[in-house]
Write an enzyme that holds these catalytic residues in place. Sequence first.
Site, mmCIF file in Angstrom:
data_model
loop_
_atom_site.group_PDB
_atom_site.id
_atom_site.type_symbol
_atom_site.label_atom_id
_atom_site.label_comp_id
_atom_site.label_asym_id
_atom_site.label_seq_id
_atom_site.Cartn_x
_atom_site.Cartn_y
_atom_site.Cartn_z
ATOM 1 N N HIS A 116 8.527 7.700 -2.901
ATOM 2 C CA HIS A 116 7.113 8.065 -3.010
ATOM 3 C C HIS A 116 6.978 9.557 -2.767
ATOM 4 C CE1 HIS A 116 2.804 7.582 -2.950
ATOM 5 N NE2 HIS A 116 2.735 8.184 -1.781
ATOM 6 N N ASP A 150 2.354 -4.656 -1.880
ATOM 7 C CA ASP A 150 1.400 -3.605 -1.515
ATOM 8 C C ASP A 150 1.957 -2.263 -1.980
ATOM 9 O OD1 ASP A 150 -0.360 -5.351 -0.200
ATOM 10 O OD2 ASP A 150 0.911 -5.317 1.587
ATOM 11 N N LEU A 151 1.321 -1.667 -2.982
ATOM 12 C CA LEU A 151 1.822 -0.454 -3.611
ATOM 13 C C LEU A 151 2.051 0.656 -2.593
ATOM 14 C CD1 LEU A 151 2.478 0.993 -6.287
ATOM 15 C CD2 LEU A 151 0.065 1.673 -6.386
ATOM 16 N N ASP A 152 3.283 1.195 -2.571
ATOM 17 C CA ASP A 152 3.665 2.337 -1.735
ATOM 18 C C ASP A 152 3.455 2.083 -0.246
ATOM 19 O OD1 ASP A 152 4.449 3.894 -3.926
ATOM 20 O OD2 ASP A 152 2.404 4.600 -4.256
ATOM 21 N N GLU A 153 3.447 0.833 0.168
ATOM 22 C CA GLU A 153 3.234 0.525 1.585
ATOM 23 C C GLU A 153 4.331 -0.367 2.146
ATOM 24 O OE1 GLU A 153 -0.696 -0.852 2.412
ATOM 25 O OE2 GLU A 153 -1.672 0.756 1.271
#
Length: 220
Positions: A116, A150-153
Site C-alpha cells: 500500500h 477489508d481493502l488495505d486494512e
Amino acid sequence: MDYDIHDLSRKTKVVIMVSRFGHCLNDLLYRSRIGALPVEIVAVISNHLDYQKQVVNEDIPFHHIRVTPETKPEAEAAILQVVRDTGAELVVLARYMQVLSDRLCQEMSGRIINIHHSFLPSFKGANPYKQAYERGVRLIGATAHYVTADLDEGPIIEQDTIRVTHAQSAMDYVSLGRDVESQVLARAIHAHIHHRVFLNGNRTVVFPASPGEHVSERMG
C-alpha cells in the site's frame, strides 16, 4: 502445540500480480534473479500487457487476464487456476490495481501480500503522492500487509517511511515513494517465506531475521 517443519533450502513458489506500475515487479524480478530473495517466480499475472515482453524474456510465464465489472468472476477463476496449476504458495500484489473479491481473499487467506502506497492510508484513490505533496506532508512511506476483504486494512507485516521537504516536487515524492514501496514489499516477502510472520487476529507477530538472512535494502 501445533508446529511445522520447513526446508529453507527450497524456494517458495510465488505468483506476482501487477497492473501498470512496474517498479515493485522489476525489483522482485531482480532480487530473485541474483538470489537476494530466495523465491521461484512461477508466473506473472496482469490485467494489462505492459510487462509481457519483459517477463517472457525472464523465462517466466505471463498471463494476461483482463478484468471488467462484467468479467470479474471469470477473471478471478482464471487467477485461481494459475495459482493451482503452478503450485504457488504465495501471491504478491505488486501494485495490482484491482480489488479482489471476498471469496478470493478468504480462499487465499494468509497467502496474499499487498503493498500500500502510504505509511497510513490517509491518501486513497488516484495520485496519492500528489495528495501528500499538496498537503505538505513531511513523511511518506509504504505498508505491506496481508490481503483481507477489508481493502488495505489487513494485518500489517512491514512498514517504512522517508522524510521529504518543501523543496521537493510531487514527482520527487513519486520517485522516493516507489523506492520505499519496493523495499518494504521485499522485506515483507522475505519475512513471510522464512516463516517469521505469525498471524494473531488482526495483527502479526514478526520475528527478527537470523544472522545472514537480511534482504539487501537497495539493489544498485
